[in-house]
Enzyme design. Structure first.
Site, PDB file in Angstrom:
ATOM      1  N   SER A 143      -2.882  14.864  -0.164  1.00  0.00           N
ATOM      2  CA  SER A 143      -2.573  14.638   1.259  1.00  0.00           C
ATOM      3  C   SER A 143      -2.281  15.996   1.883  1.00  0.00           C
ATOM      4  CB  SER A 143      -1.341  13.738   1.381  1.00  0.00           C
ATOM      5  OG  SER A 143      -0.993  13.550   2.739  1.00  0.00           O
ATOM      6  N   TYR A 157       7.454  11.376  -1.094  1.00  0.00           N
ATOM      7  CA  TYR A 157       5.984  11.274  -1.034  1.00  0.00           C
ATOM      8  C   TYR A 157       5.358  12.680  -0.976  1.00  0.00           C
ATOM      9  CZ  TYR A 157       1.348  10.329   0.949  1.00  0.00           C
ATOM     10  OH  TYR A 157      -0.004  10.301   1.181  1.00  0.00           O
TER      11      TYR A 157
HETATM   12  P1  NAP Z   1      -3.516   1.774   0.976  1.00  0.00           P
HETATM   13  O1  NAP Z   1      -4.437   1.263   2.026  1.00  0.00           O
HETATM   14  O2  NAP Z   1      -2.127   1.238   0.919  1.00  0.00           O
HETATM   15  O3  NAP Z   1      -4.227   1.535  -0.443  1.00  0.00           O
HETATM   16  C1  NAP Z   1      -3.569   1.913  -1.626  1.00  0.00           C
HETATM   17  C2  NAP Z   1      -4.380   1.415  -2.807  1.00  0.00           C
HETATM   18  O4  NAP Z   1      -3.703   1.804  -3.999  1.00  0.00           O
HETATM   19  C3  NAP Z   1      -4.514  -0.091  -2.854  1.00  0.00           C
HETATM   20  O5  NAP Z   1      -5.744  -0.448  -3.433  1.00  0.00           O
HETATM   21  C4  NAP Z   1      -3.364  -0.507  -3.774  1.00  0.00           C
HETATM   22  O6  NAP Z   1      -3.608  -1.774  -4.345  1.00  0.00           O
HETATM   23  C5  NAP Z   1      -3.432   0.637  -4.789  1.00  0.00           C
HETATM   24  N1  NAP Z   1      -2.213   0.864  -5.553  1.00  0.00           N
HETATM   25  C6  NAP Z   1      -0.967   1.091  -5.083  1.00  0.00           C
HETATM   26  N2  NAP Z   1      -0.118   1.251  -6.118  1.00  0.00           N
HETATM   27  C7  NAP Z   1      -0.847   1.132  -7.254  1.00  0.00           C
HETATM   28  C8  NAP Z   1      -0.539   1.195  -8.632  1.00  0.00           C
HETATM   29  N3  NAP Z   1       0.702   1.382  -9.078  1.00  0.00           N
HETATM   30  N4  NAP Z   1      -1.547   1.042  -9.521  1.00  0.00           N
HETATM   31  C9  NAP Z   1      -2.823   0.840  -9.109  1.00  0.00           C
HETATM   32  N5  NAP Z   1      -3.161   0.743  -7.811  1.00  0.00           N
HETATM   33  C10 NAP Z   1      -2.184   0.897  -6.905  1.00  0.00           C
HETATM   34  O7  NAP Z   1      -3.364   3.342   1.055  1.00  0.00           O
HETATM   35  P2  NAP Z   1      -4.381   4.478   1.580  1.00  0.00           P
HETATM   36  O8  NAP Z   1      -3.942   4.887   2.923  1.00  0.00           O
HETATM   37  O9  NAP Z   1      -5.775   4.063   1.381  1.00  0.00           O
HETATM   38  O10 NAP Z   1      -4.000   5.646   0.566  1.00  0.00           O
HETATM   39  C11 NAP Z   1      -4.777   5.928  -0.580  1.00  0.00           C
HETATM   40  C12 NAP Z   1      -4.450   7.320  -1.065  1.00  0.00           C
HETATM   41  O11 NAP Z   1      -4.696   8.238  -0.002  1.00  0.00           O
HETATM   42  C13 NAP Z   1      -2.989   7.508  -1.466  1.00  0.00           C
HETATM   43  O12 NAP Z   1      -2.922   8.335  -2.601  1.00  0.00           O
HETATM   44  C14 NAP Z   1      -2.387   8.206  -0.264  1.00  0.00           C
HETATM   45  O13 NAP Z   1      -1.299   9.008  -0.611  1.00  0.00           O
HETATM   46  C15 NAP Z   1      -3.554   9.040   0.209  1.00  0.00           C
HETATM   47  N6  NAP Z   1      -3.505   9.439   1.626  1.00  0.00           N
HETATM   48  C16 NAP Z   1      -3.662   8.509   2.627  1.00  0.00           C
HETATM   49  C17 NAP Z   1      -3.668   8.945   3.963  1.00  0.00           C
HETATM   50  C18 NAP Z   1      -3.927   7.994   5.131  1.00  0.00           C
HETATM   51  O14 NAP Z   1      -3.908   8.449   6.278  1.00  0.00           O
HETATM   52  N7  NAP Z   1      -4.206   6.722   4.905  1.00  0.00           N
HETATM   53  C19 NAP Z   1      -3.450  10.298   4.251  1.00  0.00           C
HETATM   54  C20 NAP Z   1      -3.261  11.184   3.209  1.00  0.00           C
HETATM   55  C21 NAP Z   1      -3.308  10.751   1.898  1.00  0.00           C
HETATM   56  P3  NAP Z   1      -2.372  -2.681  -4.904  1.00  0.00           P
HETATM   57  O15 NAP Z   1      -1.276  -2.615  -3.889  1.00  0.00           O
HETATM   58  O16 NAP Z   1      -2.963  -4.047  -5.105  1.00  0.00           O
HETATM   59  O17 NAP Z   1      -1.992  -2.063  -6.194  1.00  0.00           O
END
Ligand code: NAP
Length: 259
Positions: A143, A157
């Site tokens: 991130s 985080y």
């Molecule tokens: P999201 O929509 O909440 O999706 C998270 C995914 O991770 C879901 O499939 C969730 O499924 C899974 N997950 C969570 N905990 C888990 C665990 N313990 N074991 C296996 N799977 C797990 O989040 P996102 O925004 O797409 O974020 C994805 C990644 O991008 C993260 O690493 C986040 O830090 C990074 N990121 C996101 C943004 C943004 O703007 N969205 C920005 C910077 C970085 P379950 O809950 O069913 O496990």
């Protein structure tokens, strides 16, 4: 231009929705076999059917990346259904908000356990298979928050996302003799289901802080991950790529207003 990754086997953690689903979708549409994973079985099933309905070769498996043995089972399943692992996208992550003054040890452990240890466990579990394919690739979703920027409520985080980068730099050296590369994508603000219900005003305000004028799409992260997975990126390891529409560039609010 780039060598096709058609037929390569890809494991994506946290792919049932959001950025992980975008990564899975990008790789699947490039002709790769993709294993989608997450904790919730229904979420995994529905993500698999969304891509299978488009004719892609996709598989699904539940995993909790915070549990090393669960990661081992995921890797074993990947080998069973896809015949090996060429690419791991270690993407699973959580971002609950809590101020430092209120943060409990359990809350700290949850975020570090999933985001940091979960990344390490997923890599360790897939390692023998990445090694045997001869061209292994690991792409970590970090991130901008932590490595570059801060946001109140996300000290744990941010620490986990910065720690992922510390991890890849030494891992890159250890994996290099096996021709495995490991790199990280650093997303800015990406539109995911998590933002549903926040309202258009909130989204507009967030977009206004981005020089390119809009929030990112999950495909923007998918394409960056795909680049690191190509044969042409074989000489890049231990590196990071910010994908944020220029969000980290303005040195002040005034600088942004000058655009
Ligand atoms: P999201 O929509 O909440 O999706 C998270 C995914 O991770 C879901 O499939 C969730 O499924 C899974 N997950 C969570 N905990 C888990 C665990 N313990 N074991 C296996 N799977 C797990 O989040 P996102 O925004 O797409 O974020 C994805 C990644 O991008 C993260 O690493 C986040 O830090 C990074 N990121 C996101 C943004 C943004 O703007 N969205 C920005 C910077 C970085 P379950 O809950 O069913 O496990």
């Amino acid at each position: 231009m780039f060598t096709s990754i058609e037929g390569r086997s890809v494991v994506v953690t946290g792919a049932s929705r959001g950025i992980g689903f975008g990564i899975a979708s990008t790789f699947a549409s490039a002709g790769a076999k993709v294993l989608i994973s997450g904790r919730d079985a229904d979420g995994v099933r529905s993500a698999v059917s969304r891509l299978a309905d488009q004719g892609y070769e996709v598989f699904g498996r539940t995993v909790d990346v915070a549990d090393r043995s669960s990661c081992d089972e995921l890797a074993a399943y990947a080998v069973e259904v896809m015949g090996g692992i060429d690419i791991l996208c270690a993407n699973a992550g959580v971002f609950p908000s809590v101020r430092l003054s209120d943060m409990t040890p359990e809350q700290l452990e949850e975020v570090l356990g999933i985001n940091l240890k979960g990344t390490v466990y997923a890599v360790q579990a897939c390692l023998p298979h990445l090694q045997s394919c001869g061209h292994g690739r690991v792409i970590v979703t970090s991130s901008i928050t932590g490595p570059i920027t801060g946001f109140p409520g996300w000290s744990h985080y941010g620490a986990s996302k910065a720690a992922q980068l510390g991890f890849i730099r030494t891992a890159a050296m250890e994996l290099a003799p096996h021709k495995i590369t490991i790199n990280a994508v650093m997303p800015g603000n990406i539109v995911t289901e998590g933002l549903d219900g926040m309202g258009q005003d909130y989204l507009d305000q967030m977009a206004a802080s981005v020089p390119l004028g809009s929030l990112g799409d999950v495909a923007d992260i998918g394409h960056a991950a795909l680049f690191f997975a190509t044969d042409e990126a074989a000489y890049i390891t231990g590196q990071t790529l910010v994908v944020d529409g220029g969000q980290v560039l303005p040195e002040s609010v005034e600088a942004l207003q000058e655009i």
